[in-house]
Design a protein around this motif. Structure first.
Motif, PDB file in Angstrom:
ATOM      1  N   GLY A  56      30.124  14.879  27.966  1.00  0.00           N
ATOM      2  CA  GLY A  56      28.806  14.280  27.829  1.00  0.00           C
ATOM      3  C   GLY A  56      27.880  15.138  26.996  1.00  0.00           C
ATOM      4  N   TYR A  57      28.108  16.437  27.031  1.00  0.00           N
ATOM      5  CA  TYR A  57      27.283  17.404  26.312  1.00  0.00           C
ATOM      6  C   TYR A  57      27.362  17.190  24.813  1.00  0.00           C
ATOM      7  CZ  TYR A  57      25.189  22.068  25.887  1.00  0.00           C
ATOM      8  OH  TYR A  57      24.359  23.110  25.645  1.00  0.00           O
ATOM      9  N   CYS A  58      28.553  16.937  24.302  1.00  0.00           N
ATOM     10  CA  CYS A  58      28.758  16.864  22.854  1.00  0.00           C
ATOM     11  C   CYS A  58      28.690  15.457  22.277  1.00  0.00           C
ATOM     12  CB  CYS A  58      30.106  17.466  22.489  1.00  0.00           C
ATOM     13  SG  CYS A  58      30.181  19.242  22.746  1.00  0.00           S
ATOM     14  N   ILE A  59      28.864  14.440  23.117  1.00  0.00           N
ATOM     15  CA  ILE A  59      28.859  13.075  22.579  1.00  0.00           C
ATOM     16  C   ILE A  59      27.525  12.798  21.901  1.00  0.00           C
ATOM     17  CG2 ILE A  59      28.822  10.617  23.214  1.00  0.00           C
ATOM     18  CD1 ILE A  59      30.882  11.317  25.378  1.00  0.00           C
ATOM     19  N   GLY A  60      27.607  12.420  20.638  1.00  0.00           N
ATOM     20  CA  GLY A  60      26.403  12.079  19.887  1.00  0.00           C
ATOM     21  C   GLY A  60      25.609  13.278  19.416  1.00  0.00           C
ATOM     22  N   CYS A  61      26.105  14.476  19.646  1.00  0.00           N
ATOM     23  CA  CYS A  61      25.358  15.685  19.262  1.00  0.00           C
ATOM     24  C   CYS A  61      25.744  16.126  17.852  1.00  0.00           C
ATOM     25  CB  CYS A  61      25.618  16.795  20.268  1.00  0.00           C
ATOM     26  SG  CYS A  61      24.748  18.327  19.872  1.00  0.00           S
ATOM     27  N   GLY A  62      26.945  16.636  17.704  1.00  0.00           N
ATOM     28  CA  GLY A  62      27.418  17.020  16.379  1.00  0.00           C
ATOM     29  C   GLY A  62      26.921  18.359  15.874  1.00  0.00           C
ATOM     30  N   CYS A  63      26.250  19.143  16.697  1.00  0.00           N
ATOM     31  CA  CYS A  63      25.679  20.408  16.226  1.00  0.00           C
ATOM     32  C   CYS A  63      26.719  21.516  16.078  1.00  0.00           C
ATOM     33  CB  CYS A  63      24.564  20.865  17.154  1.00  0.00           C
ATOM     34  SG  CYS A  63      25.167  21.532  18.726  1.00  0.00           S
ATOM     35  N   LEU A  64      27.755  21.488  16.908  1.00  0.00           N
ATOM     36  CA  LEU A  64      28.763  22.559  16.938  1.00  0.00           C
ATOM     37  C   LEU A  64      28.102  23.940  17.009  1.00  0.00           C
ATOM     38  CD1 LEU A  64      31.476  21.175  14.495  1.00  0.00           C
ATOM     39  CD2 LEU A  64      31.496  21.175  16.964  1.00  0.00           C
ATOM     40  N   SER A  65      27.138  24.043  17.875  1.00  0.00           N
ATOM     41  CA  SER A  65      26.387  25.284  18.043  1.00  0.00           C
ATOM     42  C   SER A  65      27.295  26.439  18.428  1.00  0.00           C
ATOM     43  CB  SER A  65      25.337  25.080  19.141  1.00  0.00           C
ATOM     44  OG  SER A  65      24.911  26.322  19.640  1.00  0.00           O
ATOM     45  N   ALA A  79      26.410  27.376  22.177  1.00  0.00           N
ATOM     46  CA  ALA A  79      26.431  26.420  23.284  1.00  0.00           C
ATOM     47  C   ALA A  79      27.547  25.390  23.256  1.00  0.00           C
ATOM     48  CB  ALA A  79      25.090  25.681  23.332  1.00  0.00           C
ATOM     49  N   CYS A  80      28.128  25.107  22.112  1.00  0.00           N
ATOM     50  CA  CYS A  80      29.053  23.973  22.018  1.00  0.00           C
ATOM     51  C   CYS A  80      30.457  24.310  22.521  1.00  0.00           C
ATOM     52  CB  CYS A  80      29.132  23.485  20.572  1.00  0.00           C
ATOM     53  SG  CYS A  80      30.247  22.073  20.422  1.00  0.00           S
ATOM     54  N   PRO A  81      30.945  23.539  23.488  1.00  0.00           N
ATOM     55  CA  PRO A  81      32.304  23.785  23.984  1.00  0.00           C
ATOM     56  C   PRO A  81      33.387  23.350  23.002  1.00  0.00           C
ATOM     57  CG  PRO A  81      31.334  21.908  25.108  1.00  0.00           C
ATOM     58  CD  PRO A  81      30.266  22.499  24.232  1.00  0.00           C
ATOM     59  N   LEU A  82      33.006  22.639  21.944  1.00  0.00           N
ATOM     60  CA  LEU A  82      33.991  22.216  20.942  1.00  0.00           C
ATOM     61  C   LEU A  82      34.059  23.172  19.757  1.00  0.00           C
ATOM     62  CD1 LEU A  82      33.332  18.342  20.782  1.00  0.00           C
ATOM     63  CD2 LEU A  82      35.015  19.590  22.138  1.00  0.00           C
TER      64      LEU A  82
END
Ligand code: FES
Length: 151
Positions: free
Chosen positions: A111-120, A123-126
């Motif tokens: 839910g954290y990354c859906i629609g985000c796309g920042c790849l921080s 913070a980003c788990p992806l």
């Protein structure tokens, strides 16, 4: 036939599984039946609870071997109480807590990354530039907690 006993068709309908599944569960020793004088298969109604446990456990990824190990601890031939089930399920406590933690992490991170796309980077788990996590091992390492264990 005792009133609590079910035919194979009644059992399948009540349990919500095909007859072939009942036969498979029986062949694997998960449930038991008995035969009438006319060689018709009958199930004690108490087998429904065993089937319910098998179905839910398989749905959440508990291997059949582990399901059988628990069911083997539940006594047969006597009234089975809450304490009997609780004692049999004790070995699952840690495993189920780990599954709950994994599913919770997956729910939260998806839910954290859906629609985000920042790849921080922080913070980003992806976020995984140049697939660096592959050096640490295979699979979804952040979601499974493998990266946290390395830290
Ligand atoms: S894409 Fe933004 S936090 Fe993962």
């Amino acid at each position: 036939m005792a009133t609590s006993d079910l035919s194979v068709g009644e059992m399948a309908a009540r349990a919500g599984v095909p007859v072939s599944t009942l036969h498979y569960y029986e062949a694997e020793g998960l449930i038991e039946s008995w035969r009438t004088a006319a060689n018709h298969r009958r199930y004690d109604r108490s087998e429904l609870r065993r089937i319910a446990i098998v179905r839910v456990a398989l749905t959440v990824g508990v291997p059949l071997k582990e399901v059988k190990a628990v069911l083997d601890q539940v006594p047969r031939g006597k009234a089975v109480g809450k304490a009997d089930w609780a004692r049999a399920a004790e070995p699952w406590a840690v495993m189920l807590e780990e599954k709950i933690a994994l599913l919770t992490r997956m729910r939260d991170q998806m839910g954290y990354c859906i629609g985000c796309g920042c790849l921080s980077l922080e913070a980003c788990p992806l976020y995984n530039p140049d697939d660096r996590l592959a050096e640490n091992g295979p699979g979804p390492r952040r979601w499974t907690g493998a990266e946290e264990e390395r830290a």
